[in-house]
Design a protein around this motif. Structure first.
Motif, PDB file in Angstrom:
ATOM      1  N   LYS B  98       0.866  -1.174   0.000  1.00 54.07           N
ATOM      2  CA  LYS B  98       0.000   0.000   0.000  1.00 54.07           C
ATOM      3  C   LYS B  98       0.908   1.231   0.000  1.00 54.07           C
ATOM      4  CE  LYS B  98      -3.158   2.310   3.013  1.00 54.07           C
ATOM      5  NZ  LYS B  98      -3.194   2.463   4.459  1.00 54.07           N
ATOM      6  N   VAL B  99       0.765   2.057  -1.026  1.00 54.51           N
ATOM      7  CA  VAL B  99       1.617   3.246  -1.107  1.00 54.51           C
ATOM      8  C   VAL B  99       1.177   4.264  -0.062  1.00 54.51           C
ATOM      9  CG1 VAL B  99       2.289   5.208  -2.556  1.00 54.51           C
ATOM     10  CG2 VAL B  99       2.159   2.917  -3.544  1.00 54.51           C
ATOM     11  N   VAL B 100       2.118   4.726   0.751  1.00 55.79           N
ATOM     12  CA  VAL B 100       1.810   5.720   1.780  1.00 55.79           C
ATOM     13  C   VAL B 100       2.302   7.100   1.345  1.00 55.79           C
ATOM     14  CG1 VAL B 100       2.174   6.388   4.186  1.00 55.79           C
ATOM     15  CG2 VAL B 100       1.916   3.968   3.599  1.00 55.79           C
ATOM     16  N   ASN B 101       3.522   7.163   0.858  1.00 54.85           N
ATOM     17  CA  ASN B 101       4.091   8.431   0.388  1.00 54.85           C
ATOM     18  C   ASN B 101       4.574   8.316  -1.056  1.00 54.85           C
ATOM     19  OD1 ASN B 101       5.119   8.573   3.620  1.00 54.85           O
ATOM     20  ND2 ASN B 101       4.105  10.357   2.742  1.00 54.85           N
ATOM     21  N   GLY B 102       4.612   9.464  -1.723  1.00 52.87           N
ATOM     22  CA  GLY B 102       5.148   9.472  -3.089  1.00 52.87           C
ATOM     23  C   GLY B 102       4.141   9.958  -4.112  1.00 52.87           C
ATOM     24  N   GLN B 103       2.878  10.138  -3.681  1.00 52.24           N
ATOM     25  CA  GLN B 103       1.854  10.617  -4.622  1.00 52.24           C
ATOM     26  C   GLN B 103       1.482  12.071  -4.359  1.00 52.24           C
ATOM     27  OE1 GLN B 103      -0.508   7.149  -6.098  1.00 52.24           O
ATOM     28  NE2 GLN B 103      -0.938   6.936  -3.917  1.00 52.24           N
ATOM     29  N   GLU B 104       2.217  12.729  -3.454  1.00 53.08           N
ATOM     30  CA  GLU B 104       1.867  14.095  -3.046  1.00 53.08           C
ATOM     31  C   GLU B 104       2.049  15.097  -4.192  1.00 53.08           C
ATOM     32  OE1 GLU B 104       4.093  12.171  -1.723  1.00 53.08           O
ATOM     33  OE2 GLU B 104       3.586  11.797   0.366  1.00 53.08           O
ATOM     34  N   LEU B 105       1.151  16.039  -4.233  1.00 56.89           N
ATOM     35  CA  LEU B 105       1.320  17.217  -5.093  1.00 56.89           C
ATOM     36  C   LEU B 105       0.589  18.343  -4.353  1.00 56.89           C
ATOM     37  CD1 LEU B 105       2.343  18.531  -7.612  1.00 56.89           C
ATOM     38  CD2 LEU B 105       0.445  17.597  -8.887  1.00 56.89           C
ATOM     39  N   ASP B 106       1.265  18.826  -3.310  1.00 55.46           N
ATOM     40  CA  ASP B 106       0.611  19.738  -2.370  1.00 55.46           C
ATOM     41  C   ASP B 106       1.367  21.056  -2.215  1.00 55.46           C
ATOM     42  OD1 ASP B 106      -1.063  17.570  -1.762  1.00 55.46           O
ATOM     43  OD2 ASP B 106       0.281  16.905  -0.161  1.00 55.46           O
ATOM     44  N   ILE B 107       0.601  22.120  -2.012  1.00 55.79           N
ATOM     45  CA  ILE B 107       1.211  23.360  -1.540  1.00 55.79           C
ATOM     46  C   ILE B 107       1.248  23.231  -0.022  1.00 55.79           C
ATOM     47  CG2 ILE B 107       1.022  25.872  -1.427  1.00 55.79           C
ATOM     48  CD1 ILE B 107      -0.734  25.632  -3.992  1.00 55.79           C
ATOM     49  N   ALA B 108       2.452  23.088   0.517  1.00 53.09           N
ATOM     50  CA  ALA B 108       2.582  22.807   1.948  1.00 53.09           C
ATOM     51  C   ALA B 108       2.467  24.071   2.790  1.00 53.09           C
ATOM     52  CB  ALA B 108       3.915  22.105   2.220  1.00 53.09           C
ATOM     53  N   TYR B 109       3.185  25.110   2.374  1.00 52.88           N
ATOM     54  CA  TYR B 109       3.187  26.330   3.197  1.00 52.88           C
ATOM     55  C   TYR B 109       3.427  27.576   2.347  1.00 52.88           C
ATOM     56  CZ  TYR B 109       8.268  26.301   2.660  1.00 52.88           C
ATOM     57  OH  TYR B 109       9.524  26.323   2.122  1.00 52.88           O
ATOM     58  N   LEU B 110       3.124  28.715   2.924  1.00 48.25           N
ATOM     59  CA  LEU B 110       3.464  30.014   2.330  1.00 48.25           C
ATOM     60  C   LEU B 110       4.302  30.771   3.351  1.00 48.25           C
ATOM     61  CD1 LEU B 110      -0.052  31.134   0.982  1.00 48.25           C
ATOM     62  CD2 LEU B 110       1.741  29.910  -0.269  1.00 48.25           C
ATOM     63  N   LYS B 111       5.311  31.477   2.883  1.00 46.91           N
ATOM     64  CA  LYS B 111       6.074  32.335   3.795  1.00 46.91           C
ATOM     65  C   LYS B 111       5.770  33.779   3.410  1.00 46.91           C
ATOM     66  CE  LYS B 111      10.226  30.751   5.302  1.00 46.91           C
ATOM     67  NZ  LYS B 111      11.684  30.527   5.118  1.00 46.91           N
ATOM     68  N   VAL B 112       5.233  34.539   4.345  1.00 50.41           N
ATOM     69  CA  VAL B 112       4.838  35.910   4.027  1.00 50.41           C
ATOM     70  C   VAL B 112       5.560  36.911   4.920  1.00 50.41           C
ATOM     71  CG1 VAL B 112       2.535  35.193   3.281  1.00 50.41           C
ATOM     72  CG2 VAL B 112       2.874  35.925   5.636  1.00 50.41           C
ATOM     73  N   ASP B 113       5.646  38.126   4.438  1.00 52.93           N
ATOM     74  CA  ASP B 113       6.233  39.220   5.201  1.00 52.93           C
ATOM     75  C   ASP B 113       5.145  40.268   5.388  1.00 52.93           C
ATOM     76  OD1 ASP B 113       7.622  41.231   6.331  1.00 52.93           O
ATOM     77  OD2 ASP B 113       9.024  41.541   4.662  1.00 52.93           O
ATOM     78  N   ASP B 114       4.625  40.360   6.594  1.00 54.96           N
ATOM     79  CA  ASP B 114       3.469  41.224   6.825  1.00 54.96           C
ATOM     80  C   ASP B 114       3.817  42.708   6.815  1.00 54.96           C
ATOM     81  OD1 ASP B 114       1.547  39.257   6.979  1.00 54.96           O
ATOM     82  OD2 ASP B 114       2.163  38.756   9.018  1.00 54.96           O
ATOM     83  N   ASP B 115       5.123  43.028   6.984  1.00 55.12           N
ATOM     84  CA  ASP B 115       5.512  44.443   6.970  1.00 55.12           C
ATOM     85  C   ASP B 115       5.526  44.983   5.549  1.00 55.12           C
ATOM     86  OD1 ASP B 115       5.790  44.290   9.647  1.00 55.12           O
ATOM     87  OD2 ASP B 115       7.903  43.706   9.541  1.00 55.12           O
ATOM     88  N   GLY B 116       5.916  44.108   4.636  1.00 63.71           N
ATOM     89  CA  GLY B 116       5.920  44.528   3.244  1.00 63.71           C
ATOM     90  C   GLY B 116       4.494  44.532   2.740  1.00 63.71           C
ATOM     91  N   ASP B 117       4.269  45.172   1.620  1.00 73.12           N
ATOM     92  CA  ASP B 117       2.983  45.002   0.976  1.00 73.12           C
ATOM     93  C   ASP B 117       3.251  44.859  -0.506  1.00 73.12           C
ATOM     94  OD1 ASP B 117       3.010  47.582  -0.259  1.00 73.12           O
ATOM     95  OD2 ASP B 117       2.496  48.409   1.698  1.00 73.12           O
ATOM     96  N   ASN B 118       2.229  44.435  -1.205  1.00 72.85           N
ATOM     97  CA  ASN B 118       2.494  44.086  -2.587  1.00 72.85           C
ATOM     98  C   ASN B 118       2.002  45.139  -3.584  1.00 72.85           C
ATOM     99  OD1 ASN B 118      -0.269  43.620  -2.641  1.00 72.85           O
ATOM    100  ND2 ASN B 118       0.044  41.496  -1.988  1.00 72.85           N
TER     101      ASN B 118
END
Lengths: 228, 126
Positions: B98-118
């Motif tokens: 049974k495959v447990v890992n290896g099929q992932e295609l996920d956005i795991a996290y975002l790193k943001v800077d709240d002081d900056g703005d876009n």
């Protein structure tokens, strides 16, 4: 201030959401949906031409045929006079996705059919990532390809339930080893089933039709829900 | 070559997340990609670069963690690594995995800077 936010979102969540709805719809209407995948030229269309001709009186059948360019495949299928045929021209995209399927299905009356064949774009890599709501994938290879194909494309063979080997009438000319392809496939996917056919001579096609009959029957069978 | 389509899904998905949450400057997108997805990471990076160029993600870094295939052996019940393309248990040699890992295609996290703005005032001089 920098901070890291865990979001854990599947990249193809939009696709998977639509695929889930399609799967539910197929289940409600008791339609057997099969996603046919292969390299270009393995014989997906030939297999479907034979199947439509042989089973059109027995089952309601629809085909959604994907191709990068042209509607040639759909045209060949229409000439059999069996079933509802819809073409998806992907215009460059190397795979079908669930949104394309949803659009194509608008024109198909699911209440009229028992089997929906999805003829994917010929490609053993990209289509494996895109769930189309199918019940299972059927992978087709042919004796003019290498018998190590399952090892080269483990992602696709791992996700398939049945492997059809086509063009067995040409096996002598191709140095293709049926035992070897089978043992290669089993190392990738231990639960894979196998059928060998020739769409040209008709050899082995009865086994494929019987396999389809068995799948349709289990789809139609009533399962008593004991949970409630 | 479905990397461009995958990159497009990533850009769209991240943009809608940034808009919904009102994040400031997005520094990094962390992606988790399983070995079984057959995704060529170089092509994916190239696709991300091209597709984000005209968006607020133009300076955002894409960081890809590749996940090897691993599974659970249904014969001996041990967790096993898988040396693809052979799905075989490293302990008992069984092929029912049974495959447990290896099929992932996920956005795991975002790193943001709240002081900056876009908005445009933050844009770098050219």
């Amino acid at each position: 201030m920098e901070r890291r936010i865990e979001i854990e979102k599947q990249v193809l969540s939009e696709n998977d959401k639509v695929a889930l709805q399609l799967r539910q719809e197929f289940a409600d209407r008791r339609v057997l949906a099969l996603n046919l995948v292969s390299s270009p030229g393995s014989g997906k269309t030939s297999l479907l031409v034979q199947t439509l001709s042989a089973l059109k009186a027995e089952f309601g059948i629809a085909v959604v045929a994907g191709d990068v360019q042209t509607e040639n495949d759909a045209q060949r299928l229409r000439e059999t006079g069996g079933g509802q045929i819809r073409a998806i021209e992907t215009r460059g995209a190397c795979h079908l996705d669930a949104l394309m399927m949803e659009k194509a299905l608008v024109e198909i009356d699911l209440d009229d059919i028992d089997i929906l064949f999805i003829e994917n774009v010929g490609n053993l890599v990209c289509p494996s990532s895109y769930d189309l709501g199918e019940e299972m994938k059927v992978v087709i290879i042919s004796t003019t390809e290498g018998d190590d194909k399952p090892l080269k494309y483990p992602g696709m063979f791992r996700r398939s339930s049945l492997m059809i080997t086509n063009k067995i009438d040409m096996i002598e000319m191709c140095d293709f080893d049926l035992e070897k392809v089978r043992s290669n496939a089993v190392t990738v996917n231990n639960s894979l089933e196998f059928i060998n056919v020739s769409c040209r001579t008709g050899e082995g096609l009865d086994l494929w039709y019987d396999w389809l009959r068995k799948q349709v029957a289990s789809k139609k069978a009533t399962v008593c829900d004991k949970s409630g | 070559m479905h990397e461009l389509a995958i990159a497009d899904s990533i850009v769209q998905s991240v943009l809608s997340e940034v808009e919904r949450q009102g994040y400031g400057n997005l520094i990094e997108v962390g992606l988790r990609v399983g070995e079984l997805t057959d995704i060529v990471t170089d092509s994916l990076c190239f696709g991300f670069e091209v597709l984000s160029r005209d968006t607020i993600l133009r300076d955002t870094k894409l960081v890809i963690e590749q996940v090897p295939v691993s599974g659970e052996c249904l014969t001996c019940r041990k967790k096993t690594s898988i040396n693809i393309p052979v799905f075989q248990c490293e302990y008992c040699g069984g092929f029912e995995i049974k495959v447990v890992n290896g099929q992932e295609l996920d956005i795991a996290y975002l790193k943001v800077d709240d002081d900056g703005d876009n908005d445009e005032t933050e844009q770098r001089g050219e």
